[in-house]
Scaffold this active site. Structure first.
Site, mmCIF file in Angstrom:
data_model
loop_
_atom_site.group_PDB
_atom_site.id
_atom_site.type_symbol
_atom_site.label_atom_id
_atom_site.label_comp_id
_atom_site.label_asym_id
_atom_site.label_seq_id
_atom_site.Cartn_x
_atom_site.Cartn_y
_atom_site.Cartn_z
ATOM 1 N N ASN A 7 -50.803 -26.049 8.921
ATOM 2 C CA ASN A 7 -50.379 -25.635 7.587
ATOM 3 C C ASN A 7 -48.867 -25.643 7.463
ATOM 4 O O ASN A 7 -48.147 -25.362 8.421
ATOM 5 C CB ASN A 7 -50.918 -24.239 7.268
ATOM 6 C CG ASN A 7 -52.436 -24.215 7.217
ATOM 7 O OD1 ASN A 7 -53.067 -25.245 7.025
ATOM 8 N ND2 ASN A 7 -53.021 -23.050 7.389
ATOM 9 N N HIS B 248 -46.853 -29.499 11.601
ATOM 10 C CA HIS B 248 -46.640 -30.407 10.472
ATOM 11 C C HIS B 248 -45.434 -30.018 9.629
ATOM 12 O O HIS B 248 -45.295 -30.478 8.496
ATOM 13 C CB HIS B 248 -47.901 -30.471 9.604
ATOM 14 C CG HIS B 248 -49.026 -31.203 10.269
ATOM 15 N ND1 HIS B 248 -50.323 -31.186 9.792
ATOM 16 C CD2 HIS B 248 -49.054 -31.988 11.383
ATOM 17 C CE1 HIS B 248 -51.092 -31.918 10.590
ATOM 18 N NE2 HIS B 248 -50.342 -32.402 11.558
ATOM 19 N N CYS C 162 -29.046 -33.214 -0.413
ATOM 20 C CA CYS C 162 -28.589 -32.637 0.844
ATOM 21 C C CYS C 162 -27.322 -31.826 0.599
ATOM 22 O O CYS C 162 -26.366 -32.318 -0.009
ATOM 23 C CB CYS C 162 -28.321 -33.750 1.850
ATOM 24 S SG CYS C 162 -27.591 -33.191 3.405
ATOM 25 N N CYS D 122 -24.302 -33.652 2.875
ATOM 26 C CA CYS D 122 -23.667 -34.930 2.527
ATOM 27 C C CYS D 122 -23.918 -35.367 1.097
ATOM 28 O O CYS D 122 -23.321 -36.347 0.645
ATOM 29 C CB CYS D 122 -24.108 -36.028 3.496
ATOM 30 S SG CYS D 122 -25.799 -36.633 3.231
#
Length: 299
Positions: free
Chosen positions: A111, A143, A193, A196
């Site tokens: 999960n 995951h 992001c 950057c």
């Protein structure tokens, strides 16, 4: 035929030394998190390959981000359930050792909703100085996490639980509920992001990508003498093979699922029903295992 005897399961639990749990979407179903592959799974209206692959994201980042924004919002509104809390309590040595003396335990979850670590915070709340063992870790989120945001260029990863994650996605979760997605959100209005400025993506493991911590998981599975399968249909590999590997090595397997699945073939024990009911009952953990003043070193 798997046993349904809680007494027999508790005897196996009492003698187990290296315990793992492999959890899937059914663990969070009672918290209101939609499952993907069940009859009511929210993916029934969409092609999973277009929403959960790097190629799908490259083709239509707007569509993918709207879908994951919907999942983020659902997870933020969800509450942990009794199965989450039972696994969190079982992770604490002092509590676990009342039913499985001298054992180790790791929860390996598929999960990405963040409810398992949130459950641990609930269990530990008010316990000053309590620490969890680091070897083995109590939790592996193989995951990834919905709330991790990963840069597509510099690979910077940052935890972001804000709601909405960006103004461009605000309110689009309502469109998903209506099965009407707007694919026209400009890329510059999607999450970026913070390091950057490039386009960011959800920090989950997509189909075709390598799950997290596989070498560690392989070691834990190889050593395990008891595997709890909680809320997973055992269809997604490599996690789908863990129970059968434990069984092949001579360990025991206990399955906690809402209904029968193909993974039951390796089960020594089978407890059908909502795992928020069956798991706490089977584990039989004490309601109050230790006093508020328990020393941290004993936990």
């Amino acid at each position: 035929m798997p046993s349904t005897s809680i007494a027999e399961f508790r005897e196996v639990l009492r003698n187990a030394k290296n315990i793992i749990a492999v959890a899937g979407a059914g663990l969070s179903a009672a918290s209101g998190i939609p499952t993907f592959r069940g009859a009511g799974g929210m993916w029934r209206k969409y092609d999973a390959m277009s929403l959960a692959t790097p190629e799908g994201f490259a083709d239509n980042p707007s569509l993918v981000w709207q879908f994951y924004h919907y999942r983020r919002e659902a997870a933020l509104k969800a509450d942990v359930n009794a199965a989450h809390l039972a696994l969190a309590s079982f992770s604490i040595p002092r509590i676990r050792h009342t039913v499985a003396p001298g054992s180790s335990f790791t929860l390996i979850t598929q999960n990405v909703d963040g409810l398992s670590p949130r459950a641990m915070k609930c269990v530990l709340q008010g316990w000053d100085g309590v620490t969890l063992p680091e070897d083995p870790p109590y939790l592996i989120e193989m995951h990834g996490r919905l709330f991790d945001v990963k840069c597509t260029q510099c690979d910077h990863v940052e935890l972001d639980t804000s709601s909405p994650i960006c103004e461009g996605l605000a309110g689009t979760e309502k469109l998903v509920e209506q099965a009407v997605l707007d694919p026209e959100i400009p890329e510059e209005n999607l999450p970026r992001c913070k390091k950057c400025g490039s386009l960011a993506r959800p920090g989950v493991v997509w189909f075709g990508e390598m799950p997290h911590d596989l070498p560690l998981i392989d070691t834990l599975v190889e050593k395990a003498d008891l595997c709890l399968v909680v809320g997973t249909s055992s269809t997604v590999y490599p996690a789908a093979g863990y129970a059968s590997e434990v069984s092949a090595n001579g360990g025991k397997v206990a399955v906690f699922n809402y209904e029968r699945t193909m993974g039951d073939d390796d089960a020594d024990f089978l407890f059908l029903g909502g795992c928020e009911e069956t798991l706490p009952k089977a584990l039989g953990l004490p309601d109050k295992p230790a006093s508020e003043g328990a020393p941290a070193s004993s936990l």
